[in-house]
Design a protein around this motif. Structure first.
Motif, PDB file in Angstrom:
ATOM      1  N   PHE A   1      15.387  23.733  40.606  1.00 37.37           N
ATOM      2  CA  PHE A   1      15.952  25.069  40.510  1.00 37.37           C
ATOM      3  C   PHE A   1      16.927  25.312  41.663  1.00 37.37           C
ATOM      4  CE2 PHE A   1      11.463  25.566  38.957  1.00 37.37           C
ATOM      5  CZ  PHE A   1      11.788  25.558  37.603  1.00 37.37           C
ATOM      6  N   VAL A   2      17.897  26.174  41.406  1.00 40.67           N
ATOM      7  CA  VAL A   2      18.865  26.526  42.439  1.00 40.67           C
ATOM      8  C   VAL A   2      19.203  28.002  42.296  1.00 40.67           C
ATOM      9  CG1 VAL A   2      20.873  25.905  41.026  1.00 40.67           C
ATOM     10  CG2 VAL A   2      21.049  25.855  43.519  1.00 40.67           C
ATOM     11  N   MET A   3      19.370  28.660  43.443  1.00 34.35           N
ATOM     12  CA  MET A   3      19.720  30.081  43.455  1.00 34.35           C
ATOM     13  C   MET A   3      21.155  30.246  43.940  1.00 34.35           C
ATOM     14  SD  MET A   3      20.323  33.080  45.219  1.00 34.35           S
ATOM     15  CE  MET A   3      20.090  32.460  46.872  1.00 34.35           C
ATOM     16  N   LEU A   4      21.954  30.982  43.180  1.00 34.00           N
ATOM     17  CA  LEU A   4      23.295  31.383  43.602  1.00 34.00           C
ATOM     18  C   LEU A   4      23.242  32.882  43.855  1.00 34.00           C
ATOM     19  CD1 LEU A   4      25.481  29.415  41.016  1.00 34.00           C
ATOM     20  CD2 LEU A   4      24.966  28.777  43.379  1.00 34.00           C
ATOM     21  N   GLY A   5      23.536  33.298  45.087  1.00 31.18           N
ATOM     22  CA  GLY A   5      23.361  34.699  45.445  1.00 31.18           C
ATOM     23  C   GLY A   5      24.545  35.296  46.159  1.00 31.18           C
ATOM     24  N   GLY A   6      24.540  36.614  46.228  1.00 31.11           N
ATOM     25  CA  GLY A   6      25.570  37.351  46.952  1.00 31.11           C
ATOM     26  C   GLY A   6      24.917  38.302  47.935  1.00 31.11           C
ATOM     27  N   PHE A   7      25.008  38.005  49.232  1.00 30.35           N
ATOM     28  CA  PHE A   7      24.366  38.822  50.263  1.00 30.35           C
ATOM     29  C   PHE A   7      25.419  39.336  51.258  1.00 30.35           C
ATOM     30  CE2 PHE A   7      21.066  35.492  49.219  1.00 30.35           C
ATOM     31  CZ  PHE A   7      20.348  36.305  48.357  1.00 30.35           C
TER      32      PHE A   7
ATOM     33  N   PHE B   1      29.979  19.871  37.198  1.00 32.85           N
ATOM     34  CA  PHE B   1      29.579  21.093  36.501  1.00 32.85           C
ATOM     35  C   PHE B   1      30.127  22.302  37.252  1.00 32.85           C
ATOM     36  CE2 PHE B   1      26.721  24.609  35.355  1.00 32.85           C
ATOM     37  CZ  PHE B   1      26.768  24.519  33.969  1.00 32.85           C
ATOM     38  N   ASP B   2      30.624  23.254  36.468  1.00 32.32           N
ATOM     39  CA  ASP B   2      31.175  24.486  37.036  1.00 32.32           C
ATOM     40  C   ASP B   2      30.266  25.648  36.642  1.00 32.32           C
ATOM     41  OD1 ASP B   2      32.715  26.503  38.006  1.00 32.32           O
ATOM     42  OD2 ASP B   2      34.279  26.371  36.481  1.00 32.32           O
ATOM     43  N   PHE B   3      29.731  26.355  37.633  1.00 34.37           N
ATOM     44  CA  PHE B   3      28.822  27.470  37.380  1.00 34.37           C
ATOM     45  C   PHE B   3      29.570  28.765  37.045  1.00 34.37           C
ATOM     46  CE2 PHE B   3      26.374  24.532  39.948  1.00 34.37           C
ATOM     47  CZ  PHE B   3      25.125  24.550  39.360  1.00 34.37           C
ATOM     48  N   GLY B   4      30.879  28.680  36.892  1.00 36.59           N
ATOM     49  CA  GLY B   4      31.654  29.864  36.598  1.00 36.59           C
ATOM     50  C   GLY B   4      31.912  30.681  37.846  1.00 36.59           C
ATOM     51  N   THR B   5      32.345  31.914  37.680  1.00 39.46           N
ATOM     52  CA  THR B   5      32.629  32.790  38.809  1.00 39.46           C
ATOM     53  C   THR B   5      31.665  33.972  38.811  1.00 39.46           C
ATOM     54  OG1 THR B   5      34.273  33.984  37.499  1.00 39.46           O
ATOM     55  CG2 THR B   5      35.072  32.170  38.881  1.00 39.46           C
ATOM     56  N   GLY B   6      31.509  34.560  39.972  1.00 36.74           N
ATOM     57  CA  GLY B   6      30.616  35.706  40.100  1.00 36.74           C
ATOM     58  C   GLY B   6      30.636  36.257  41.511  1.00 36.74           C
ATOM     59  N   SER B   7      29.915  37.337  41.727  1.00 39.82           N
ATOM     60  CA  SER B   7      29.816  37.956  43.052  1.00 39.82           C
ATOM     61  C   SER B   7      28.748  37.217  43.837  1.00 39.82           C
ATOM     62  CB  SER B   7      29.464  39.445  42.912  1.00 39.82           C
ATOM     63  OG  SER B   7      30.473  40.117  42.206  1.00 39.82           O
ATOM     64  N   ARG B   8      29.154  36.154  44.512  1.00 41.71           N
ATOM     65  CA  ARG B   8      28.210  35.271  45.210  1.00 41.71           C
ATOM     66  C   ARG B   8      28.857  34.669  46.437  1.00 41.71           C
ATOM     67  NH1 ARG B   8      29.657  31.320  40.501  1.00 41.71           N
ATOM     68  NH2 ARG B   8      28.000  32.257  39.268  1.00 41.71           N
ATOM     69  N   ASN B   9      28.023  34.360  47.430  1.00 34.84           N
ATOM     70  CA  ASN B   9      28.507  33.683  48.642  1.00 34.84           C
ATOM     71  C   ASN B   9      27.443  32.760  49.240  1.00 34.84           C
ATOM     72  OD1 ASN B   9      26.696  35.512  49.703  1.00 34.84           O
ATOM     73  ND2 ASN B   9      28.248  36.778  50.721  1.00 34.84           N
ATOM     74  N   THR B  10      26.376  32.492  48.472  1.00 34.93           N
ATOM     75  CA  THR B  10      25.245  31.718  48.996  1.00 34.93           C
ATOM     76  C   THR B  10      24.689  30.795  47.925  1.00 34.93           C
ATOM     77  OG1 THR B  10      24.647  33.575  50.443  1.00 34.93           O
ATOM     78  CG2 THR B  10      22.966  31.891  50.086  1.00 34.93           C
ATOM     79  N   VAL B  11      24.275  29.597  48.347  1.00 40.59           N
ATOM     80  CA  VAL B  11      23.573  28.683  47.454  1.00 40.59           C
ATOM     81  C   VAL B  11      22.316  28.214  48.158  1.00 40.59           C
ATOM     82  CG1 VAL B  11      25.007  26.761  48.255  1.00 40.59           C
ATOM     83  CG2 VAL B  11      23.688  26.508  46.160  1.00 40.59           C
ATOM     84  N   ALA B  12      21.189  28.172  47.431  1.00 41.13           N
ATOM     85  CA  ALA B  12      19.910  27.728  47.998  1.00 41.13           C
ATOM     86  C   ALA B  12      19.175  26.882  46.961  1.00 41.13           C
ATOM     87  CB  ALA B  12      19.050  28.926  48.409  1.00 41.13           C
ATOM     88  N   TRP B  13      18.963  25.607  47.295  1.00 41.29           N
ATOM     89  CA  TRP B  13      18.216  24.701  46.414  1.00 41.29           C
ATOM     90  C   TRP B  13      16.712  24.872  46.634  1.00 41.29           C
ATOM     91  CZ3 TRP B  13      20.272  21.212  42.886  1.00 41.29           C
ATOM     92  CH2 TRP B  13      21.642  20.965  42.962  1.00 41.29           C
TER      93      TRP B  13
END
Length: 630
Positions: A333-339, A315-327
């Motif tokens: 649930f999973v969080m994709l974030g940009g910090f 699965f591809d979550f696409g692209t975005g302004s992100r650099n972090t993954v947290a399950w």
């Protein structure tokens, strides 16, 4: 603290406190005018893995004070006034501290010391001159604490995890070794090591299995790799090796070059992880189930991709302004974030449904974590990373803001108290969950619950028709003009955007086999794998016994294996498939009962099947209850 609510540890200029956190039942955040005060701390409070104890580095030079987190009462004092770091063992049986090495400490046992957290009694010590945050803790245990490891020059020493003072029981010898890691999960135990490039010699990653530490299980040579970090699957079935260099030979990146490799712990497969976009690897994380992992990678806007246990993109979550993954702890649930240098974008996804729930913002975030129940996500702005706007926010998994707490002074730490996985059940998203407010405002002062319904919605910016309906709210809406080409989320299968993919070790001939032949082949491979695992476990137990270590007892007949107890399902079809399999086994076992009553003599395996009837009936009840949640 009851399982219906969480506990937070808060450390700021005014002191260190244990206070009530968000309530699971109604998602409220209670007022706490008089939190439970601990002693002043010179560093972050360290929780034991099960959350029952908290260790505080006393600011008055007393040493380390251990507290019972349920009552806030002092449990023990550890006499190490100069301690600069503290850590618990996996089961909380030992407390490890490090101090600057002095002549007095050298003569009295060393500056790296082990203590009993229940009594504060000194157990043993070593001399460790330099301190590295990346290599801490220096003494590392297996999950069952049977074996302990410590890195030395050109090797790793292994000890009796229950009594390290007995001395070295085995050793991994490797010249120029720079880092190592020990596998989680049950035995057999695996150790992976990394030797960086030296002159004209390439880097090497080597996997060993205890007790045979002279012959590696597998070895992978890697080029352009000066540093490495390891990420084991929670079950210990595989390890991801993330390598990096300070200089990118292609000249495309100022920050060097990074790669990732996959190694199965049985040594039967290894592969480079195929990534579909050029650029650095920002983050990677395994699902708590150990069946899949997410990699965030590539030049901005970064791509995020989900891989399965065969290292195949699914699965591809696409692209975005992100650099972090947290399950989230339950893996739903999973969080994709940009910090950091990104403005605090948060995307909450339902991994089971592969749908984005909400997109919100938490600008200035320097620390983040999921709650043990997987329902809350904490973001904090801490000193000294940021000297202004210190405080924290707690979001619900659907992006709605539960509370926002701001402090007029320096805030050093905010953390959830951990809990065992069995404390909180896995719960799906509530019907209609999603659409959290983009700004993450409201709830200031930490009073009560904050939601979009609490106040009239603020006027939103105009969104052109061709961008409407793409994402949750303004936080994920993309500008009409962008220098970057954004990609939407999509399922990856068969001929993927990465090209034709085969699992590590897979053969092209598998695609030519009939269904029945392929099924027989998989059954044979599974049986061989179980046989190899049983032999390896027996060999490990013999080695433990020879070293004077009493191995843990095997599960009783009829008890579900640990791997099955923690088994997670991503869809109702998977649950139904498992129900049918258990029902079939149950019918076979019940038929054996009738045959035994008729006078037939049964073998050991058949008797074991009969003994497992109660366990299978209990599993069916749990599966039927789980099916109702999908």
């Amino acid at each position: 603290m009851a399982a219906e609510s969480h506990q937070l540890v808060v450390r700021d200029q005014n002191g260190t406190f244990l206070r009530p956190g968000p309530v699971i039942a109604d998602y409220s955040f209670p007022e706490c005018p008089e939190p439970n005060a601990l002693c002043g701390s010179r560093g972050d409070v360290e929780y034991s893995p099960d959350g029952s104890l908290a260790a505080v580095l006393s600011a008055t030079g007393v040493g380390v004070v251990v507290y019972d987190t349920a009552t806030g009462a002092e449990k023990a004092k550890v006499a190490c006034g100069g301690a600069l770091a503290v850590s618990f063992s996996p089961q909380g049986s030992f407390l490890q501290t490090w101090e600057k090495l002095t002549e007095e400490l050298q003569q009295s046992g060393g500056n790296l010391r082990l203590w009993d957290p229940q009594t504060g009694a000194f157990l043993t010590g070593f001399s460790q001159k330099a301190f590295s945050k990346e290599k801490w803790p220096y003494i590392r245990w297996t999950d069952d604490e049977m074996i302990a490891c410590m890195s030395i020059t050109n090797g790793v020493h292994l000890y009796n995890g229950q009594d390290i003072a007995q001395g070295v029981i085995s050793k991994v010898s490797q010249e120029n070794l720079s880092s190592y890691s020990i596998s989680p999960g049950p035995p057999p135990y695996k150790i992976v090591t990394f030797v960086p490039e030296v002159k004209d010699k390439p880097a090497a990653v080597t996997l060993f299995a205890y007790p045979n530490l002279e012959e590696p299980v597998t070895r992978k040579v890697m080029f352009r790799a000066s540093d490495a970090s390891f990420l084991w699957s929670p079950t210990g079935a595989a390890v991801l090796v993330r390598t990096s260099t300070d200089v990118d030979a292609t000249g495309k990146s100022y920050y060097g070059e990074s790669k990732m490799a996959y190694l199965a712990s049985d040594g039967k497969s290894d592969s480079n992880v195929a990534l579909g976009k050029e650029g650095p690897i920002h983050d990677v994380a395994w699902s708590p189930s150990g069946k899949e992992f997410i990699v965030v990678y590539g030049f901005m806007p970064a791509k995020a991709t989900l891989f399965d246990m065969k290292c195949k993109a699914v699965f591809d979550f696409g692209t975005g302004s992100r650099n972090t993954v947290a399950w989230a702890p339950h893996g739903r649930f999973v969080m994709l974030g940009g910090f950091g240098n990104i403005s605090g974008n948060l995307e909450f996804w339902d991994n089971n449904r592969k749908k984005v729930i909400a997109a919100v913002k938490a600008p200035g975030t320097t620390s983040w974590a999921w709650s043990p129940c997987s329902r809350f996500f904490l973001t904090a702005t801490l000193f000294p990373r940021l000297r202004v706007d210190n405080g924290f926010k707690i979001f619900k998994y659907d992006g709605s803001l539960v509370t926002e707490q701001t402090v007029p002074h320096e805030l050093y730490q905010v953390s959830f108290r951990p809990a065992k996985p069995s404390v909180h059940p896995d719960r799906p998203a509530s019907p209609g969950a999603g659409g959290g407010a983009a700004g993450g405002g409201g709830g200031g002062g930490g009073g009560g619950q904050s939601s979009a319904a609490a106040a009239p919605a603020a006027p939103s910016a105009y969104v052109p028709p061709h961008l409407r309906g793409k994402g949750a709210g303004g936080a994920s809406a993309r500008p009409a003009f962008s220098l970057h080409a954004y990609e939407e989320a999509a399922k990856v299968g068969g001929q993927s955007l990465f090209g034709k993919q085969l699992p590590p070790g897979a053969e092209e001939e598998d695609n030519k086999l009939s269904k029945s032949a392929l099924k027989k082949k998989k059954a044979k491979e599974k049986a061989q794998k179980e046989k190899d695992a049983a032999e390896a476990l027996e060999q490990t137990n013999r080695a433990l016994a020879a070293a004077g270590i009493t191995p843990q007892a095997a599960p009783a007949a009829g008890a579900a294996p640990a791997a099955e107890e923690k088994k997670s399902f991503s869809s109702a079809d998977e649950v139904n498939k498992r129900i049918k399999a258990v029902q079939k086994k149950l019918r076979q076992a019940e038929a054996l009962v009738e045959e035994e009553k008729g006078g037939k003599e049964l073998n050991v395996d058949q008797k074991d099947k009969i003994a497992s009837i109660d366990g299978m009936q209990e599993e069916l009840k749990e599966l039927n209850a789980l099916l109702a949640t999908f």
